[in-house]
Motif scaffolding. Structure first.
Motif, mmCIF file in Angstrom:
data_model
loop_
_atom_site.group_PDB
_atom_site.id
_atom_site.type_symbol
_atom_site.label_atom_id
_atom_site.label_comp_id
_atom_site.label_asym_id
_atom_site.label_seq_id
_atom_site.Cartn_x
_atom_site.Cartn_y
_atom_site.Cartn_z
ATOM 1 N N VAL A 114 0.849 -1.184 0.000
ATOM 2 C CA VAL A 114 0.000 0.000 0.000
ATOM 3 C C VAL A 114 0.888 1.239 0.000
ATOM 4 C CG1 VAL A 114 -1.609 1.377 1.372
ATOM 5 C CG2 VAL A 114 -1.978 -1.058 1.128
ATOM 6 N N ARG A 115 0.551 2.171 -0.863
ATOM 7 C CA ARG A 115 1.221 3.468 -0.892
ATOM 8 C C ARG A 115 0.269 4.511 -0.329
ATOM 9 N NH1 ARG A 115 5.291 6.391 -3.826
ATOM 10 N NH2 ARG A 115 4.691 8.581 -4.093
ATOM 11 N N LEU A 116 0.771 5.307 0.607
ATOM 12 C CA LEU A 116 -0.005 6.372 1.231
ATOM 13 C C LEU A 116 0.523 7.703 0.737
ATOM 14 C CD1 LEU A 116 0.171 5.007 4.902
ATOM 15 C CD2 LEU A 116 -1.462 4.381 3.116
ATOM 16 N N ALA A 125 5.295 14.299 9.885
ATOM 17 C CA ALA A 125 4.351 13.917 10.937
ATOM 18 C C ALA A 125 4.172 12.403 10.932
ATOM 19 C CB ALA A 125 2.996 14.600 10.709
ATOM 20 N N PRO A 126 3.673 11.831 12.035
ATOM 21 C CA PRO A 126 3.415 10.392 12.092
ATOM 22 C C PRO A 126 2.259 9.988 11.178
ATOM 23 C CG PRO A 126 3.556 11.343 14.294
ATOM 24 C CD PRO A 126 3.452 12.490 13.339
ATOM 25 N N TRP A 127 2.288 8.727 10.763
ATOM 26 C CA TRP A 127 1.218 8.132 9.971
ATOM 27 C C TRP A 127 0.417 7.168 10.833
ATOM 28 C CZ3 TRP A 127 0.603 9.434 4.793
ATOM 29 C CH2 TRP A 127 1.674 10.120 4.198
ATOM 30 N N ARG A 128 -0.852 7.031 10.525
ATOM 31 C CA ARG A 128 -1.675 5.984 11.123
ATOM 32 C C ARG A 128 -2.307 5.190 9.990
ATOM 33 N NH1 ARG A 128 -4.467 4.280 15.609
ATOM 34 N NH2 ARG A 128 -6.520 3.366 15.200
ATOM 35 N N PHE A 129 -2.066 3.881 9.980
ATOM 36 C CA PHE A 129 -2.588 3.026 8.926
ATOM 37 C C PHE A 129 -3.360 1.878 9.541
ATOM 38 C CE2 PHE A 129 -1.811 -0.672 6.016
ATOM 39 C CZ PHE A 129 -2.709 -0.275 5.037
ATOM 40 N N GLU A 130 -4.580 1.658 9.053
ATOM 41 C CA GLU A 130 -5.421 0.552 9.525
ATOM 42 C C GLU A 130 -4.993 -0.720 8.801
ATOM 43 O OE1 GLU A 130 -7.324 0.868 11.984
ATOM 44 O OE2 GLU A 130 -7.825 2.997 12.122
ATOM 45 N N THR A 148 6.951 3.317 10.456
ATOM 46 C CA THR A 148 7.121 3.489 11.896
ATOM 47 C C THR A 148 7.672 4.856 12.260
ATOM 48 O OG1 THR A 148 9.309 2.461 11.741
ATOM 49 C CG2 THR A 148 7.447 1.025 12.278
ATOM 50 N N ARG A 149 8.236 5.582 11.288
ATOM 51 C CA ARG A 149 8.801 6.894 11.568
ATOM 52 C C ARG A 149 7.961 7.993 10.923
ATOM 53 N NH1 ARG A 149 15.355 6.163 10.561
ATOM 54 N NH2 ARG A 149 15.707 4.538 12.148
ATOM 55 N N ALA A 150 7.997 9.153 11.557
ATOM 56 C CA ALA A 150 7.332 10.310 10.968
ATOM 57 C C ALA A 150 8.020 10.691 9.670
ATOM 58 C CB ALA A 150 7.364 11.486 11.949
ATOM 59 N N SER A 151 7.228 11.085 8.686
ATOM 60 C CA SER A 151 7.793 11.478 7.391
ATOM 61 C C SER A 151 6.842 12.458 6.716
ATOM 62 C CB SER A 151 8.025 10.260 6.494
ATOM 63 O OG SER A 151 6.799 9.608 6.202
ATOM 64 N N GLU A 152 7.239 12.926 5.558
ATOM 65 C CA GLU A 152 6.463 13.921 4.818
ATOM 66 C C GLU A 152 6.043 13.359 3.470
ATOM 67 O OE1 GLU A 152 7.002 18.548 3.145
ATOM 68 O OE2 GLU A 152 8.644 17.488 4.129
ATOM 69 N N HIS A 307 -2.626 11.134 8.197
ATOM 70 C CA HIS A 307 -1.301 11.722 8.409
ATOM 71 C C HIS A 307 -1.493 12.922 9.325
ATOM 72 C CE1 HIS A 307 2.598 13.635 6.724
ATOM 73 N NE2 HIS A 307 2.912 12.684 7.583
ATOM 74 N N GLU A 308 -0.783 12.931 10.434
ATOM 75 C CA GLU A 308 -1.021 13.934 11.462
ATOM 76 C C GLU A 308 -0.290 15.246 11.182
ATOM 77 O OE1 GLU A 308 -0.182 12.184 15.234
ATOM 78 O OE2 GLU A 308 -1.366 10.390 14.828
ATOM 79 N N CYS A 309 -0.276 15.662 9.916
ATOM 80 C CA CYS A 309 0.440 16.877 9.527
ATOM 81 C C CYS A 309 -0.446 18.115 9.584
ATOM 82 C CB CYS A 309 1.007 16.727 8.117
ATOM 83 S SG CYS A 309 -0.270 16.635 6.830
ATOM 84 N N GLY A 310 -1.732 17.911 9.787
ATOM 85 C CA GLY A 310 -2.655 19.035 9.828
ATOM 86 C C GLY A 310 -3.394 19.291 8.535
#
Length: 325
Positions: A114-116, A125-130, A148-152, A307-310
């Motif tokens: 899967v590509r997000l 920012a951190p990612w959340r994937f179901e 597992t790491r925050a990214s852009e 993505h918790e980037c706002g």
């Protein structure tokens, strides 16, 4: 093509347009130019004029009419021409449903990628994937590579997912009755934007249905009857070699025997419409699990990823799921 055939096709497009519900403006995203519409529907400019006159919504962008892809899919699906892209795609999608049901019950492994994409990203920012959750139905998830790491901007999730199938038909007469009532209610399956599917009351008020909307409504009815039930999202596997990404949902309900059952109401509806020899598969959809579906941790109306980037733009999730032999 003889003139008479063209005339017949033009009248038929009028009928098709009258028979479906177009996506309401609040949920519509008109991204397909007129040339793409003609290609999807295997039609000419005159047919597009006929559809527009019959109410097909459009926007003009840089002097070119653009249409919602869901409207185009639904027109093709119900055109009866047999050669439109939607008809060909769904025919291939359900060709398995007329085969031996035993093929859907053995363990099967998938290369799951899967590509997000956060298209209007606000920064690192951190990612959340179901993630896939095949374990609760006897499967497995191995070789996981998760963000597992925050990214852009972008992230990936990879795993080897093993699914299996088990015959667990509904034993509750109440659950069977509620399921039968829904199937006999006459709702027409249509491609519907995911955001609109979450508004399942609107979808059904229009006389339509879809996998998420159907699962949300049926889960509500199961709960009203006293059962523990939840609509859950997942992925339908092995479609055009992973090239067709369709949102999928089903109902998970605890039956009278204490066993968690899956009611894949939309797949039962579609199979009944698209093929005349799918009775065994339709029965399988009403309580049992089969190996072409990967369940996830996402609830029926939830996004697969955030993505918790706002950013207020939803994360685009593109799954590529291929069979491992």
């Amino acid at each position: 093509m003889p003139p008479q055939a063209v005339k017949i096709n033009a009248r038929a497009w009028d009928e098709v347009a009258d028979s479906i519900e177009f996506v309401p403006a609040a949920y519509s995203s008109k991204t397909r130019p007129e040339s793409a519409a003609q290609e999807m529907l295997r039609c000419g400019p005159g047919d597009i004029e006929t559809l527009v006159a019959a109410g097909l919504p459009f926007d003009v962008q840089s002097g070119v009419r653009h249409f919602d892809v869901n409207d185009l899919y639904n027109l093709g699906m119900y055109s009866g021409r047999s050669n439109t892209q939607p008809e060909l795609a769904f025919r291939m999608l359900f060709r398995f449903a007329g085969r031996q049901v035993a093929d859907l019950l053995h363990p099967k492994s998938w290369d799951f990628q899967v590509r997000l994409d956060c298209t209007e990203c606000g920064g690192v920012a951190p990612w959340r994937f179901e993630a896939p959750d095949a374990v609760r139905f006897g499967g497995a998830v191995n070789h996981v590579v998760a963000p597992t790491r925050a990214s852009e901007g972008t992230a990936e999730y990879k795993a080897t997912v093993t699914t299996t199938g088990v015959r667990t038909p509904l034993v509750s007469s109440e659950l069977r009755s509620l399921t039968r009532d829904y199937l006999e209610a006459g709702y027409r399956w249509q491609m519907v934007p995911v955001a609109m599917q979450a508004n399942y009351q609107l979808v059904h008020t229009l006389g339509s249905t879809s996998c998420i909307a159907a699962s949300l409504l049926l889960a509500e009815r199961f709960r009203a009857a006293g059962y523990r039930a939840e609509a859950k999202r997942g992925w339908f596997c092995g479609v055009l070699g992973g090239a067709l990404d369709l949102p999928h949902a089903s109902v998970e309900v605890e039956d009278d025997d204490g066993v968690l059952k899956t009611v894949d109401i939309a797949k039962a509806q579609l199979a009944a419409r698209l093929s005349s020899n799918t009775e065994a598969f339709q029965d399988l959809c009403l309580g049992s699990i089969y190996n072409k579906v990967i369940p996830s941790t996402a609830s029926g109306s939830a996004a697969f990823a955030t993505h918790e980037c706002g950013s207020q733009t939803p994360v685009h999730v593109r799954a590529d799921i291929r069979s491992l032999r």
